[in-house]
Design a protein around this motif. Structure first.
Motif, short mmCIF file in Angstrom:
data_model
loop_
_atom_site.label_atom_id
_atom_site.label_comp_id
_atom_site.label_asym_id
_atom_site.label_seq_id
_atom_site.Cartn_x
_atom_site.Cartn_y
_atom_site.Cartn_z
N LEU A 273 0.82 -1.21 0.00
CA LEU A 273 0.00 0.00 0.00
C LEU A 273 0.86 1.26 0.00
O LEU A 273 0.59 2.21 -0.75
N LEU A 274 1.88 1.27 0.83
CA LEU A 274 2.74 2.45 0.90
C LEU A 274 3.51 2.65 -0.41
O LEU A 274 3.72 3.79 -0.85
N MET A 275 3.93 1.56 -1.03
CA MET A 275 4.67 1.68 -2.29
C MET A 275 3.77 2.03 -3.47
O MET A 275 4.25 2.36 -4.55
N SER A 276 2.45 1.95 -3.27
CA SER A 276 1.53 2.30 -4.35
C SER A 276 1.19 3.77 -4.38
O SER A 276 0.51 4.24 -5.29
N ARG A 277 1.63 4.51 -3.38
CA ARG A 277 1.32 5.93 -3.32
C ARG A 277 1.98 6.66 -4.49
O ARG A 277 3.07 6.31 -4.93
N ARG A 278 1.31 7.67 -4.97
CA ARG A 278 1.73 8.33 -6.20
C ARG A 278 3.10 8.97 -6.11
O ARG A 278 3.77 9.19 -7.11
#
Length: 248
Positions: free
Chosen positions: A153-158
């Motif tokens: 989830l954190l790595m999916s942040r823009r």
């Protein structure tokens, strides 16, 4: 935007790759008289398999390759609920396909007996690589699944670079497997657990419930915490799927 059908094919193929490479590092080398791979090598095989598949396929499907990642994104409101079941089904079918290919390759070794082999299946108690009991397996699968989904989830942040995210996800999985392999043979992925369990049968199917229940609980908790801390993303545009498989 990539169509749902194409995304499902990508999710299945990526999961098949992860299972074939990761479990293959256990089964094909472990079958030799003097096993070539230890915990570090198996952990790296899983981590590198995830990293390479993510680099290659992330723009097409979001590169979940794991039901708990998909569920975690859905709970965090970063993935459309309508695609949840199709994604999980594709991941399971991919894991079964990867396991079937592995079984075919492993059968080429004289004396190989699938029925007598644990075949990379996950287990606890007598079927834990180091005889860890149920409570230990439950704790490790719950906590490590939470960590894996939160990392995704954190790595999916823009704000996160696409060139960095796949490497971080793969490294995270490798570190998780370094700890989890002696306890449960490394799971944190119900699809990865289901493929080998279907081929081993017997005890592996009896214990499969844990490798769905604990990882799912960890993934849901990670999704809920992410939603609490970072809130919902900006207004959805028809629930479309963005670059990481989340609701855009």
């Amino acid at each position: 935007m990539t169509s749902l059908g194409k995304r499902l094919v990508v999710e299945g193929a990526g999961t098949a790759w992860l299972v074939f490479v990761g479990c293959g590092s256990i089964v094909l080398n472990g079958a030799a008289p003097q096993p070539a791979y230890g915990v570090l090598e198996v952990a790296l095989a899983f981590g590198l398999a995830l990293a390479t598949a993510t680099y290659a396929l992330e723009r097409l499907s979001g590169a979940h390759f794991n039901p708990i990642v998909t569920v975690g994104f859905a709970v965090a409101n970063r993935f459309p609920i309508r695609d949840l079941v199709p994604y999980i089904a594709a991941q399971i079918l991919g894991a079964v396909a990867g396991t079937a290919l592995l079984a075919y390759v492993a059968s080429g070794r004289p004396g190989f007996d699938l029925a007598a082999s644990e075949f990379g299946a996950n287990g606890f108690g007598d079927h834990s690589p180091s005889d860890y009991q149920l409570h230990s397996a439950l704790a490790i699968e719950l906590v490590m699944s939470f960590v894996l989904v939160m990392a995704n989830l954190l790595m999916s942040r823009r704000a996160v670079s696409r060139s960095v995210a796949p490497l971080v996800k793969g490294t995270c999985l490798a570190l998780i497997y370094l700890v989890a392999l002696p306890v449960t043979n490394g799971a944190v992925n119900p699809a990865r657990s289901t493929g080998p369990a279907l081929f081993v049968g017997d005890w592996a199917l009896d214990q499969l419930w844990l490798f769905w229940a604990a990882p799912m609980a960890g993934g849901i908790a990670a999704g809920a915490l992410h939603a609490l801390l970072w809130g919902k993303p900006r207004a959805s545009h028809g629930g479309t799927v963005g670059k990481h498989g989340e609701a855009a």
